[in-house]
Design a protein around this motif. Structure first.
Motif, PDB file in Angstrom:
ATOM      1  N   SER A 225      52.822 -25.995   1.461  1.00 56.39           N
ATOM      2  CA  SER A 225      53.602 -26.595   0.369  1.00 56.39           C
ATOM      3  C   SER A 225      53.455 -25.814  -0.934  1.00 56.39           C
ATOM      4  O   SER A 225      54.325 -25.866  -1.805  1.00 56.39           O
ATOM      5  CB  SER A 225      53.171 -28.052   0.162  1.00 56.39           C
ATOM      6  OG  SER A 225      51.773 -28.106  -0.033  1.00 56.39           O
ATOM      7  N   ARG A 226      52.364 -25.050  -1.047  1.00 59.06           N
ATOM      8  CA  ARG A 226      52.178 -24.271  -2.284  1.00 59.06           C
ATOM      9  C   ARG A 226      53.189 -23.134  -2.407  1.00 59.06           C
ATOM     10  O   ARG A 226      53.383 -22.585  -3.485  1.00 59.06           O
ATOM     11  CB  ARG A 226      50.732 -23.771  -2.356  1.00 59.06           C
ATOM     12  CG  ARG A 226      49.767 -24.908  -2.682  1.00 59.06           C
ATOM     13  CD  ARG A 226      48.342 -24.558  -2.416  1.00 59.06           C
ATOM     14  NE  ARG A 226      48.050 -24.508  -0.981  1.00 59.06           N
ATOM     15  CZ  ARG A 226      46.824 -24.324  -0.482  1.00 59.06           C
ATOM     16  NH1 ARG A 226      45.796 -24.168  -1.283  1.00 59.06           N
ATOM     17  NH2 ARG A 226      46.638 -24.284   0.836  1.00 59.06           N
ATOM     18  N   ARG A 227      53.835 -22.773  -1.303  1.00 57.45           N
ATOM     19  CA  ARG A 227      54.923 -21.781  -1.388  1.00 57.45           C
ATOM     20  C   ARG A 227      56.073 -22.348  -2.240  1.00 57.45           C
ATOM     21  O   ARG A 227      56.667 -21.653  -3.047  1.00 57.45           O
ATOM     22  CB  ARG A 227      55.388 -21.425   0.032  1.00 57.45           C
ATOM     23  CG  ARG A 227      56.569 -20.509   0.144  1.00 57.45           C
ATOM     24  CD  ARG A 227      56.418 -19.167  -0.543  1.00 57.45           C
ATOM     25  NE  ARG A 227      55.368 -18.315  -0.033  1.00 57.45           N
ATOM     26  CZ  ARG A 227      55.001 -17.156  -0.614  1.00 57.45           C
ATOM     27  NH1 ARG A 227      55.617 -16.743  -1.714  1.00 57.45           N
ATOM     28  NH2 ARG A 227      54.023 -16.440  -0.125  1.00 57.45           N
ATOM     29  N   LYS A 228      56.361 -23.635  -2.038  1.00 56.88           N
ATOM     30  CA  LYS A 228      57.426 -24.255  -2.841  1.00 56.88           C
ATOM     31  C   LYS A 228      56.999 -24.384  -4.302  1.00 56.88           C
ATOM     32  O   LYS A 228      57.820 -24.273  -5.217  1.00 56.88           O
ATOM     33  CB  LYS A 228      57.768 -25.638  -2.288  1.00 56.88           C
ATOM     34  CG  LYS A 228      58.634 -25.577  -1.059  1.00 56.88           C
ATOM     35  CD  LYS A 228      59.139 -26.952  -0.708  1.00 56.88           C
ATOM     36  CE  LYS A 228      59.732 -26.964   0.674  1.00 56.88           C
ATOM     37  NZ  LYS A 228      59.696 -28.274   1.293  1.00 56.88           N
ATOM     38  N   VAL A 229      55.715 -24.641  -4.508  1.00 55.75           N
ATOM     39  CA  VAL A 229      55.227 -24.717  -5.897  1.00 55.75           C
ATOM     40  C   VAL A 229      55.422 -23.359  -6.577  1.00 55.75           C
ATOM     41  O   VAL A 229      55.873 -23.283  -7.730  1.00 55.75           O
ATOM     42  CB  VAL A 229      53.735 -25.142  -5.932  1.00 55.75           C
ATOM     43  CG1 VAL A 229      53.199 -25.101  -7.366  1.00 55.75           C
ATOM     44  CG2 VAL A 229      53.566 -26.534  -5.331  1.00 55.75           C
ATOM     45  N   ALA A 230      55.116 -22.277  -5.854  1.00 54.16           N
ATOM     46  CA  ALA A 230      55.285 -20.935  -6.424  1.00 54.16           C
ATOM     47  C   ALA A 230      56.749 -20.685  -6.776  1.00 54.16           C
ATOM     48  O   ALA A 230      57.072 -20.097  -7.823  1.00 54.16           O
ATOM     49  CB  ALA A 230      54.788 -19.873  -5.439  1.00 54.16           C
ATOM     50  N   ALA A 231      57.656 -21.156  -5.897  1.00 51.15           N
ATOM     51  CA  ALA A 231      59.091 -20.994  -6.161  1.00 51.15           C
ATOM     52  C   ALA A 231      59.492 -21.797  -7.397  1.00 51.15           C
ATOM     53  O   ALA A 231      60.216 -21.318  -8.274  1.00 51.15           O
ATOM     54  CB  ALA A 231      59.888 -21.446  -4.934  1.00 51.15           C
TER      55      ALA A 231
END
Ligand code: FES
Length: 571
Positions: A225-231
């Motif tokens: 889910s941290r990939r979406k946070v990075a986005a």
């Protein structure tokens, strides 16, 4: 004084043209206030179901949009040519420059003030960055992230790397066709790109070390889910970058390129890194050449224990601390004052980085190898250079003299490699011609030719191989690649004959064809280029204009940048 946004040349007009620019946009339900002069952010999406590594990008784009809206921007997503490495024939590399043209013209022609590039599969990163660099707007990169570790019978298996191994095991009779089929589903079990340190992961590390993405972008798994946070955070940040007028040319300085070369050496990145970084440098006008990669990278310690050179995968890399740890370890080698997209220096970004697994990321005082990187060799066989990745090669073969076994084309190789009568043993050197930029065309990843079956059955797992092609970043072996000039334009590689002796000496940066100058002159006089009159369209343009590998294989007329000046009105 605040700089006037280029989007006001569309949406800020009160005449007929303003009506046209806004009216049709309103059919998407866009309210008045979106046209009030706020930064317009283009989300350049390489989503495609034919690019499985990027198939989750619509969701990622939504996360970027949330960030843009929160920061007061107006996000508009648009598609560009997507390049699926595993699907496209004859090779995705043939279309890298085409995708870069698509990206460049799509950005410049539209009312955009800043751009977010959503990239993942190998060529989608360099192509979009090359195109965006030729426009030079504020730009930030969000990578799609690697797949979770492949799992097969209790073992971690890495994209690509294990395909080469399993396929050799199958040919050698060590793996059954049924086992081979089961492994196929076990390897790619989540969204994301190849999770080895192949070209996609190399490109993700490249953009982070260049300063073109937020810290940690390279390694966060696509499914985390941290990939979406990075986005999301990248969406916020690009709006600020527009207000600050922080452009690509402010980030992509010579210092940034030197940092990227050193970080690539430490992580054991793909040989494809060279060709893409040279092309990107050409777009922004930074003077970079093949020798820089050897001089800057080859004395950097190799720190990252990831396949294909090591044992672990990108998921492990993220849990161990990710790329900020590597960058921090290299602090005595890097330009720590190089600026990054978040407005901080690369040194500031990694000040608090911590390593949680030293078996995955070694310390600079106790590296996996004292010297990593990519070695550039020269000699009469490659006057303008060839490259090899020593960390993926067999140490005993790095100094070697062997008899050439020549394949005139990739088809010739496939036709004869398993012939029991092929005159070859493990001391021979396999030579593959006509797989360079113009010759194939497109410079495919075929340089890591598989071993002859009869030698596999004897247990031979590596031999010296030389070609003007590339190899997948997930591959390994004592493989010399990117021979320049290529054979199709009459480079010395075209003149090699079966039985010639070749000397390989990586330590002394030498690749030598042991044939007299007189004999080579005789062969050169008799050599004729192959002519294909059937080529048309983009491929014709590519063949006519592609630069050699040592110049990044960009099209000659694409080198450099045009900038972001607003084009003429369209009505
Ligand atoms: Fe897409 Fe490897 S095939 S990243």
């Amino acid at each position: 004084m605040k700089k006037k946004l280029r989007s006001t040349e569309w949406f800020g007009k009160t005449d007929k043209m303003g009506f046209i620019y806004r009216s049709w946009m309103r059919n998407q339900g866009i309210p008045d206030h979106e046209f009030d002069g706020r930064p317009v952010i283009g989300i350049c999406n390489t989503w495609s179901e034919l690019t499985p590594c990027n198939a989750h990008f619509r969701e990622l784009a939504e996360a970027v949009k949330r960030g843009v809206l929160e920061a007061g921007g107006f996000p508009l997503e648009f598609p560009v040519t997507s390049l699926g490495e595993t699907m496209m024939r004859p090779t995705a590399m043939l279309f890298r420059n085409l995708a870069s043209m698509d990206t460049e013209e799509s950005i410049r022609a539209n009312p955009l003030d800043g751009v977010v590039l959503l990239v993942g599969c190998d060529k989608t990163t360099p192509s979009t960055l090359m195109g965006a660099a030729s426009v030079n707007l504020p730009t930030i990169i969000v990578s799609g992230g690697p797949m979770l570790n492949g799992k097969y019978r209790g073992e971690d298996i890495g994209s690509g790397t294990m395909v080469w191994k399993f396929s050799e095991d199958l040919r050698a009779g060590k793996m059954s066709p049924k086992e081979f089929a089961i492994a196929e589903a076990c390897m790619s079990r989540s969204r994301g790109h190849c999770m080895t340190m192949g070209t996609a992961s190399t490109m993700a590390c490249m953009v982070e070390s260049l300063g073109m993405s937020l810290p940690e972008n390279a390694a966060i798994p696509a499914a985390d889910s941290r990939r979406k946070v990075a986005a999301h955070m990248s969406g916020q940040r690009i709006v600020e970058m527009v207000h600050e007028d922080l452009k690509i040319s402010d980030i992509l300085t010579r210092k940034a390129f030197e940092n990227a070369i050193k970080v690539n050496a430490a992580v054991g990145g793909s040989t494809n890194f060279i060709i893409h970084l040279l092309a990107i440098a050409g777009r922004v006008g930074v003077d970079l050449n093949l020798d820089d990669f050897d001089q800057l990278g080859s004395r950097i310690p190799f720190l990252l224990n990831l396949m294909p050179s090591g044992k672990y995968l990108m998921e492990d890399f993220y849990y161990a601390g990710g790329l900020p740890v590597v960058i921090k370890e290299l602090k005595d080698h890097l330009h720590n004052d190089a600026l990054t997209v978040n407005g901080k220096t690369i040194g500031e970004n990694v000040a608090d980085a911590e390593c949680f697994n030293r078996d995955v990321i070694a310390s600079i005082d106790n590296p996996i190898l004292a010297e990593g990187g990519i070695t550039v060799v020269k000699g009469n066989l490659c006057e303008n250079g060839a490259v090899i990745k020593p960390s993926a090669a067999t140490p005993e073969l790095m100094q070697h003299r062997g008899r050439a076994v020549v394949f005139e084309s990739n088809e010739d190789y496939h036709h004869r490699i398993d012939d029991p009568d092929l005159d070859i043993d493990e001391t021979c050197i396999m030579v593959l011609k006509n797989v360079g930029p113009k010759g194939y065309p497109g410079m495919p990843e075929v340089g890591n030719m598989g071993m002859p079956k009869k030698l596999l059955e004897k247990g031979v797992r590596d031999m010296v191989r030389i070609s003007d092609g590339r190899m997948s970043g997930t591959a390994y072996g004592t493989v010399f690649l990117h021979v320049s000039p290529e054979s199709a334009i009459g480079g010395t590689l075209a003149l090699v004959e079966n039985g010639d002796m070749i000397e390989v000496d990586v330590k002394n940066r030498r690749l030598h064809l042991d044939v007299s100058d007189e004999e080579l002159a005789r062969r050169r006089a008799a050599w004729k280029p192959a002519v294909d009159d059937t080529v048309r369209g983009y491929v014709k343009m590519y063949v006519d204009h592609v630069n050699q590998a040592d110049k990044g294989a960009d099209l000659d007329f694409l080198v450099g940048k045009t900038g972001s000046a607003v084009p003429k009105d369209n009505h």
